[in-house]
Design a protein around this motif. Structure first.
Motif, PDB file in Angstrom:
ATOM      1  N   TYR A  18       0.846  -1.193   0.000  1.00 44.18           N
ATOM      2  CA  TYR A  18       0.000   0.000   0.000  1.00 44.18           C
ATOM      3  C   TYR A  18       0.884   1.247   0.000  1.00 44.18           C
ATOM      4  N   CYS A  19       0.524   2.226  -0.809  1.00 45.57           N
ATOM      5  CA  CYS A  19       1.312   3.460  -0.887  1.00 45.57           C
ATOM      6  C   CYS A  19       1.146   4.251   0.398  1.00 45.57           C
ATOM      7  N   SER A  20       2.234   4.385   1.140  1.00 48.04           N
ATOM      8  CA  SER A  20       2.198   5.075   2.427  1.00 48.04           C
ATOM      9  C   SER A  20       3.379   6.024   2.512  1.00 48.04           C
ATOM     10  N   ARG A  21       3.280   7.157   1.839  1.00 44.00           N
ATOM     11  CA  ARG A  21       4.385   8.105   1.818  1.00 44.00           C
ATOM     12  C   ARG A  21       4.456   8.833   3.152  1.00 44.00           C
ATOM     13  N   LYS A  22       5.561   8.639   3.865  1.00 42.74           N
ATOM     14  CA  LYS A  22       5.705   9.180   5.202  1.00 42.74           C
ATOM     15  C   LYS A  22       6.515  10.481   5.187  1.00 42.74           C
ATOM     16  N   GLN A  23       6.048  11.449   5.921  1.00 44.51           N
ATOM     17  CA  GLN A  23       6.805  12.678   6.087  1.00 44.51           C
ATOM     18  C   GLN A  23       7.671  12.560   7.336  1.00 44.51           C
ATOM     19  N   SER A  24       8.888  13.054   7.258  1.00 38.63           N
ATOM     20  CA  SER A  24       9.776  12.954   8.409  1.00 38.63           C
ATOM     21  C   SER A  24      10.639  14.195   8.487  1.00 38.63           C
ATOM     22  N   THR A  25      10.833  14.680   9.689  1.00 41.92           N
ATOM     23  CA  THR A  25      11.708  15.833   9.869  1.00 41.92           C
ATOM     24  C   THR A  25      13.151  15.406  10.026  1.00 41.92           C
ATOM     25  N   SER A  26      13.381  14.120  10.340  1.00 38.51           N
ATOM     26  CA  SER A  26      14.745  13.657  10.584  1.00 38.51           C
ATOM     27  C   SER A  26      15.405  13.101   9.332  1.00 38.51           C
ATOM     28  N   ASN A  27      14.604  12.614   8.362  1.00 39.32           N
ATOM     29  CA  ASN A  27      15.164  12.034   7.149  1.00 39.32           C
ATOM     30  C   ASN A  27      14.805  12.916   5.956  1.00 39.32           C
ATOM     31  N   LYS A  28      15.803  13.382   5.261  1.00 38.43           N
ATOM     32  CA  LYS A  28      15.589  14.343   4.191  1.00 38.43           C
ATOM     33  C   LYS A  28      14.903  13.707   2.995  1.00 38.43           C
ATOM     34  N   ILE A  29      14.139  14.495   2.285  1.00 31.81           N
ATOM     35  CA  ILE A  29      13.447  14.052   1.083  1.00 31.81           C
ATOM     36  C   ILE A  29      14.116  14.727  -0.109  1.00 31.81           C
ATOM     37  N   ILE A  30      14.570  13.935  -1.052  1.00 32.55           N
ATOM     38  CA  ILE A  30      15.368  14.433  -2.175  1.00 32.55           C
ATOM     39  C   ILE A  30      14.465  14.714  -3.371  1.00 32.55           C
ATOM     40  N   THR A  31      14.671  15.849  -3.981  1.00 28.17           N
ATOM     41  CA  THR A  31      13.915  16.224  -5.174  1.00 28.17           C
ATOM     42  C   THR A  31      14.851  16.362  -6.377  1.00 28.17           C
ATOM     43  N   ILE A  32      14.249  16.333  -7.567  1.00 27.60           N
ATOM     44  CA  ILE A  32      14.970  16.640  -8.804  1.00 27.60           C
ATOM     45  C   ILE A  32      14.150  17.647  -9.588  1.00 27.60           C
ATOM     46  N   ASN A  33      14.779  18.293 -10.568  1.00 25.79           N
ATOM     47  CA  ASN A  33      14.099  19.291 -11.378  1.00 25.79           C
ATOM     48  C   ASN A  33      13.524  18.717 -12.662  1.00 25.79           C
ATOM     49  N   SER A  34      14.283  17.782 -13.260  1.00 27.74           N
ATOM     50  CA  SER A  34      13.861  17.244 -14.548  1.00 27.74           C
ATOM     51  C   SER A  34      14.670  15.972 -14.831  1.00 27.74           C
ATOM     52  N   TYR A  35      14.558  15.489 -16.038  1.00 26.99           N
ATOM     53  CA  TYR A  35      15.342  14.331 -16.485  1.00 26.99           C
ATOM     54  C   TYR A  35      15.450  14.371 -18.001  1.00 26.99           C
ATOM     55  N   GLU A  36      16.443  13.709 -18.525  1.00 28.31           N
ATOM     56  CA  GLU A  36      16.672  13.686 -19.977  1.00 28.31           C
ATOM     57  C   GLU A  36      17.182  12.313 -20.399  1.00 28.31           C
ATOM     58  N   ASP A  37      17.069  12.057 -21.714  1.00 26.52           N
ATOM     59  CA  ASP A  37      17.565  10.810 -22.296  1.00 26.52           C
ATOM     60  C   ASP A  37      18.786  11.079 -23.159  1.00 26.52           C
TER      61      ASP A  37
END
Length: 354
Positions: A228-247
């Motif tokens: 089951y999709c259970s996306r957890k928010q946490s203040t202690s573990n950082k969440i990494i983002t990206i801007n885009s992607y290419e081939d």
């Protein structure tokens, strides 16, 4: 009595290490062709030792153990025959050594990667006049590659490939290596197929963008099953983002080399051969096709004895290959690259402010 037992345990441990090492076969009595002579007793002992190492158990029903033992003997014979040829790579007793080739292929069935690919081709890494690329690159030495992971029996190689590429670019841009959650992709990236039929790295990158990032592995640990999709928010573990992607432009190993010189790159390969199943060390030169059915990430490249190679990070644990890595021949005669490694290559983009 305790000393005798300790000595016996040490001798037994050394014997196990000797028999399971890729080089031990060459030290046994051999035929004129260089293939080791193995008695049934020796093969049985090696099989039992391999079972213990991998925690394998078999039922007595329908001759399961006998079938596995026969598969093991066939694979061991194949390994000995290959290694006697002294080619550029060696085979060994991987975790798949009790499977037939068909069973190994059926472990991770999936939709052909190249037939799913959306077009997002970039000329960012197309070589330009005056380009001077490094002779060798190894992102492991730059701390941009996390420890080898194991996808288990879940067909989630696409998630491991995408995550490794994101971990790499995040380290390059921010200086921090954070192990990210493949399980979040398996559970939540509905545009891919979880454990059932594989997926595409570009779609995983797009999920990261839409999802405003990805949780850490610690916060959302891997389970090797789709849940089951259970996306957890946490203040202690950082969440990494990206801007885009290419081939990367398809079938262009020079552009792929330039891309890898800048960051780890996700790619697809054809993994179906028995040689790939049992690969242990050296520069893999095939045989393999171009029907892409497995996702890995290239974390570097180099040359050895005149042979160029890619450094490929797999997601089958540390037993397979060189502690989980492979060297795959680079600058192959066909533009697709060996095993189709240049056919489908992509990478995430991250700015310093994201």
């Amino acid at each position: 009595m305790g000393i005798v037992r300790l000595v016996c345990m040490i001798i037994f441990s050394l014997l196990i290490s000797f028999l399971l090492s890729p080089s031990s076969a060459m030290d046994l009595p051999v035929t004129t062709s260089g293939i080791p002579r193995r008695s049934n007793e020796e093969v049985g002992f090696i099989f039992q030792t391999w079972m213990s190492k991998h925690g394998k158990t078999y039922t007595n029903a329908l001759g399961d153990r006998e079938r596995r033992f026969q598969n093991f003997k066939d694979n061991l014979r194949f390994i000995d025959q290959h290694n006697a040829k002294n080619l550029s790579y060696r085979l060994g007793l991987t975790q798949f050594a009790d499977l037939t080739v068909q069973e190994y292929q059926d472990l991770f069935p999936g939709r052909p990667i190249q037939k799913q690919r959306p077009l997002r081709i970039s000329r960012r890494y197309v070589p330009l006049a005056g380009d001077q690329l490094p002779e060798s690159v190894d992102w492991r030495q730059q701390g941009a590659v996390s420890e080898i992971k194991d996808q288990g029996n879940c067909n989630s190689c696409w998630a491991f490939s995408a995550v490794a590429a994101v971990e790499g670019i995040n380290k390059i841009v921010t200086g921090e290596l954070i192990s990210l959650s493949e399980q979040e992709l398996v559970d939540c990236n509905v545009d891919n197929h979880g454990c059932n039929g594989g997926g595409l790295m570009d779609k995983a990158f797009q999920f990261l963008i839409n999802n405003n990032g990805l949780d850490s592995e610690l916060d959302y640990p891997y389970q090797a099953v789709q849940g089951y999709c259970s996306r957890k928010q946490s203040t202690s573990n950082k969440i990494i983002t990206i801007n885009s992607y290419e081939d990367v432009p398809a079938n262009d190993e020079i552009s792929l080399q330039k891309a890898v010189a800048h960051q780890p790159v996700s790619v697809g390969v054809d993994k179906k051969s028995q040689e790939f199943m049992l690969y242990k060390s050296g520069i893999f030169t095939g045989p393999c096709g171009t029907d892409l059915d497995h996702a890995v990430v290239i974390v570097g490249y180099g040359s050895e004895n005149g042979q160029d190679y890619w450094i490929v990070r797999n997601s089958w644990g540390t037993v397979w290959g060189e502690a989980g890595y492979a060297k795959i021949a680079r600058n192959f005669v066909n533009p697709t690259g060996l095993c189709g490694i240049a056919m489908v290559a992509s990478y995430p983009i991250k700015s310093p402010t994201s």
